[in-house]
Design a protein around this motif. Sequence first.
Motif, PDB file in Angstrom:
ATOM      1  N   GLY B 160      -4.465  -9.093  -5.661  1.00 38.96           N
ATOM      2  CA  GLY B 160      -4.187  -8.025  -6.628  1.00 38.96           C
ATOM      3  C   GLY B 160      -2.774  -7.486  -6.500  1.00 38.96           C
ATOM      4  N   LEU B 161      -2.610  -6.242  -6.967  1.00 35.70           N
ATOM      5  CA  LEU B 161      -1.282  -5.627  -7.018  1.00 35.70           C
ATOM      6  C   LEU B 161      -1.129  -4.598  -5.890  1.00 35.70           C
ATOM      7  CD1 LEU B 161       1.343  -5.200  -8.783  1.00 35.70           C
ATOM      8  CD2 LEU B 161       0.067  -3.414  -9.970  1.00 35.70           C
ATOM      9  N   LYS B 162       0.011  -4.604  -5.241  1.00 36.31           N
ATOM     10  CA  LYS B 162       0.274  -3.625  -4.179  1.00 36.31           C
ATOM     11  C   LYS B 162       1.587  -2.923  -4.499  1.00 36.31           C
ATOM     12  CE  LYS B 162      -2.284  -6.495  -1.203  1.00 36.31           C
ATOM     13  NZ  LYS B 162      -2.338  -7.940  -1.320  1.00 36.31           N
ATOM     14  N   ILE B 163       1.567  -1.598  -4.444  1.00 35.28           N
ATOM     15  CA  ILE B 163       2.780  -0.819  -4.719  1.00 35.28           C
ATOM     16  C   ILE B 163       3.103  -0.034  -3.452  1.00 35.28           C
ATOM     17  CG2 ILE B 163       3.834   0.942  -6.199  1.00 35.28           C
ATOM     18  CD1 ILE B 163       1.817   0.149  -8.380  1.00 35.28           C
ATOM     19  N   SER B 164       4.340  -0.098  -2.997  1.00 34.40           N
ATOM     20  CA  SER B 164       4.667   0.575  -1.741  1.00 34.40           C
ATOM     21  C   SER B 164       6.086   1.119  -1.745  1.00 34.40           C
ATOM     22  CB  SER B 164       4.488  -0.391  -0.570  1.00 34.40           C
ATOM     23  OG  SER B 164       5.347  -1.501  -0.737  1.00 34.40           O
ATOM     24  N   SER B 165       6.370   1.934  -0.726  1.00 37.23           N
ATOM     25  CA  SER B 165       7.712   2.446  -0.519  1.00 37.23           C
ATOM     26  C   SER B 165       7.861   2.741   0.970  1.00 37.23           C
ATOM     27  CB  SER B 165       7.922   3.717  -1.347  1.00 37.23           C
ATOM     28  OG  SER B 165       9.248   4.130  -1.236  1.00 37.23           O
ATOM     29  N   LYS B 166       9.062   2.581   1.492  1.00 39.17           N
ATOM     30  CA  LYS B 166       9.260   2.798   2.932  1.00 39.17           C
ATOM     31  C   LYS B 166      10.402   3.768   3.157  1.00 39.17           C
ATOM     32  CE  LYS B 166       7.509  -1.417   4.947  1.00 39.17           C
ATOM     33  NZ  LYS B 166       7.788  -2.749   5.403  1.00 39.17           N
ATOM     34  N   GLY B 167      10.161   4.772   3.984  1.00 42.15           N
ATOM     35  CA  GLY B 167      11.226   5.699   4.343  1.00 42.15           C
ATOM     36  C   GLY B 167      11.516   5.578   5.821  1.00 42.15           C
ATOM     37  N   ASN B 168      12.410   6.437   6.338  1.00 43.75           N
ATOM     38  CA  ASN B 168      12.727   6.375   7.773  1.00 43.75           C
ATOM     39  C   ASN B 168      11.549   6.804   8.623  1.00 43.75           C
ATOM     40  OD1 ASN B 168      15.299   5.531   7.290  1.00 43.75           O
ATOM     41  ND2 ASN B 168      16.171   7.589   7.255  1.00 43.75           N
ATOM     42  N   MET B 169      10.837   7.818   8.153  1.00 41.03           N
ATOM     43  CA  MET B 169       9.760   8.398   8.962  1.00 41.03           C
ATOM     44  C   MET B 169       8.373   8.120   8.412  1.00 41.03           C
ATOM     45  SD  MET B 169      11.447  10.220  11.275  1.00 41.03           S
ATOM     46  CE  MET B 169      10.533  11.651  11.828  1.00 41.03           C
ATOM     47  N   ARG B 170       8.298   7.742   7.139  1.00 44.15           N
ATOM     48  CA  ARG B 170       6.959   7.573   6.550  1.00 44.15           C
ATOM     49  C   ARG B 170       6.940   6.439   5.541  1.00 44.15           C
ATOM     50  NH1 ARG B 170       7.582  13.330   3.408  1.00 44.15           N
ATOM     51  NH2 ARG B 170       9.722  12.903   2.859  1.00 44.15           N
ATOM     52  N   ASP B 171       5.739   5.949   5.294  1.00 44.79           N
ATOM     53  CA  ASP B 171       5.550   4.856   4.340  1.00 44.79           C
ATOM     54  C   ASP B 171       4.500   5.252   3.312  1.00 44.79           C
ATOM     55  OD1 ASP B 171       7.162   3.526   6.014  1.00 44.79           O
ATOM     56  OD2 ASP B 171       5.638   2.197   6.855  1.00 44.79           O
ATOM     57  N   MET B 172       4.493   4.554   2.213  1.00 43.99           N
ATOM     58  CA  MET B 172       3.445   4.771   1.207  1.00 43.99           C
ATOM     59  C   MET B 172       2.947   3.390   0.776  1.00 43.99           C
ATOM     60  SD  MET B 172       4.077   4.431  -2.420  1.00 43.99           S
ATOM     61  CE  MET B 172       2.717   4.106  -3.490  1.00 43.99           C
ATOM     62  N   PHE B 173       1.643   3.280   0.599  1.00 46.05           N
ATOM     63  CA  PHE B 173       1.072   1.989   0.217  1.00 46.05           C
ATOM     64  C   PHE B 173      -0.112   2.225  -0.726  1.00 46.05           C
ATOM     65  CE2 PHE B 173      -1.658  -1.742   0.904  1.00 46.05           C
ATOM     66  CZ  PHE B 173      -0.739  -2.744   0.670  1.00 46.05           C
TER      67      PHE B 173
END
Lengths: 424, 249
Positions: B160-173
């Motif tokens: 399927g589809l995965k949307i994410s973002s990565k920061g210095n201290m935290r991630d989103m998935f």
Amino acid sequence: MQNNLKLSRFLQIYNERYYSERKGICLQCGRRKCPILDKKLISNSITDLLSKEIHNFSPPGIFVGWVGYPKIRLGPMISLKSYKNNKEFHVLDYPAEWYGLSLDNLIEYRTSLVRSESITHADLAKNPDYNLKNIQELTLSTIPVYMEAEFLKKPRLNLFFDPISEPLPPSATIKKFSLESNISIPADVEKIYYDTDLNTVNGLYFLYTRGYDEYYLTKIFSAGTIGIRKKRRFVPTRWAITAVDDIIATKIKEEVRYLPSIDEFLVFSNTYLGNHFEILFMPGPFEFENIECWMPGSVWSFGDIIITSEYDPEKGRKTYARLQGGGYYAARLPILDKMLNKGKKARVVCFREISDEYYIPVGVWEVRENVKRALSNRPLKFSSLEESLSYIKSKLKVDFEKYFRISVILRKATTQKVLSSFDR
Amino acid sequence: MFKALINGDVIKNALMGVSILSNDVKMNFNDEGIYIKAVDDANVCMVSLNLKKDDFDYFDASSSSIGLNIKTAYDLLKDAKKGEPIEIELLEKDSKIKFSMGNLSYSLVLLNIDAIKKEPKTPKIDLPVEAVINGEDFKKAVKAAEKISDYIIFNADNEGLKISSKGNMRDMFLSIPKEELMKYSIKEGNSVRSMFSLEYVSEIAKVFTNQEDVELHIGNDFPILMKSNIAKHEGFIEYLLAPRVEEGY
């Protein structure tokens, strides 16, 4: 901003005490010259000229202090020395002519003036009494004016080096002041002065397009001689400098965004007073980033390399550039002006590297004139970002990785692909 | 000649959708509808707007093109009441376009069409993944990514589809299995990943907020095509956005 200013004043006093203990000869601070010794030498040279009464021709300028606003200290600048012609008087308070002078010469110029002061309210600009009206009108003049001033006490020599305005000369509270010569006001300016329905932004921009420079506009804006009658007020000099830069730049931006983009990479350079500028123009929409690097021994380094960045995105910024203050605005305006004159827009990164030669702040005019000179020099042309950055890297003393890490535009430019690169 | 009547919400959304990328555009009319194609100054994102004749309550036009400051046009119309019909009329003699809503009307001077940037050429690209996601979900994913960093990553594989973002201290998935997507297709053996600047995606998500579905066409380090039907019939707006890459200077 006020906290920053308090901090800078505190640091100045602290530094002076620290240096005084070391008699100015140790240079343990890492500076090339001792600012305290400099001040002492200057003091000796002008003490004899200071008296309770001064009658002389002077450049048509005023100083408006910011401490205690809206109750402010305000008064004309009066020359201590006599010169042969008008131009020499005029230069004393006209930074556009100071480019090329050494720090010592600059300080000598500024200490040839006395900053007269009287306490007044900023709002009185819209309804001035006889004296305030005289002060307002003298700022409009384009020729030196003859002033007679009597002070409560002999002017006190308290040189203050300000990061935004020019070095502040000796000051004294004024007892009596009169303007004893005619003033000359250009017709364009007179029209704006008497047009009390025209707002400040349009008034300033009208005069800017008529060839009046930032220094003149700052003076008349600071004196509350422009704008809608009920909104006119005296504006502290250091706030007026930044305000005028920002107002004009915002107007120019409205025109620049419709221009076509440049199609090559240009690098403009210049160095003056230990401030080295490398200005990179890249193809794209108008965006501006100013990166300042204070090297050890320079005014605001405190022994370390301090790098700050302030960024103006395509859609404009809504907050004050507090990390760099007036320097950011002073660099942005000539760059926008260059784009307007050339009829092309660009994405710009301005690198300012400040060495230990710059050990006394002289005001943001240095940034403005430095950038103007850089832009009047012939640029180096490159066909790619990589080539232009390699060149800039070779010209900057501090590790380029430090600049790259802080830059918003460079990160975007090196990571963002464009649609045309997918054309087959 | 051009005269039309359309639901205010549709035209407002359409104009906003183009104005996020470009100020001055060429608007083309013919007897089938209107279309606009524009690219931003940085040549990173392209928008195509198509409104078909059936999307209008009334439509009468002959083939022509005009120059329009679309930001100003959107500013004039954005205060129209929800669902209020807006009449659009080209005043060729005065070189103006007139927008009327109830008893209020605005007219806007047309721009010199020769002074407007040429319409961009659409790059021919093959995108192996097609996923259809709800407009609200799309906006939710973008909002979540905004809290983390200034970019968003789209991954797609057989699951399927995965949307994410990565920061210095935290991630989103955020993972959306293909069964939960309205439509999902992937060319066999493909697993793709592309990263995009939120500076663009956030603005686009606002245009898609009230849409039932958003089509995403994704490739590997390739531009993403985002498309949604914004009118009652076939009218659509689509964006082609160039990716960001990770290597720096």
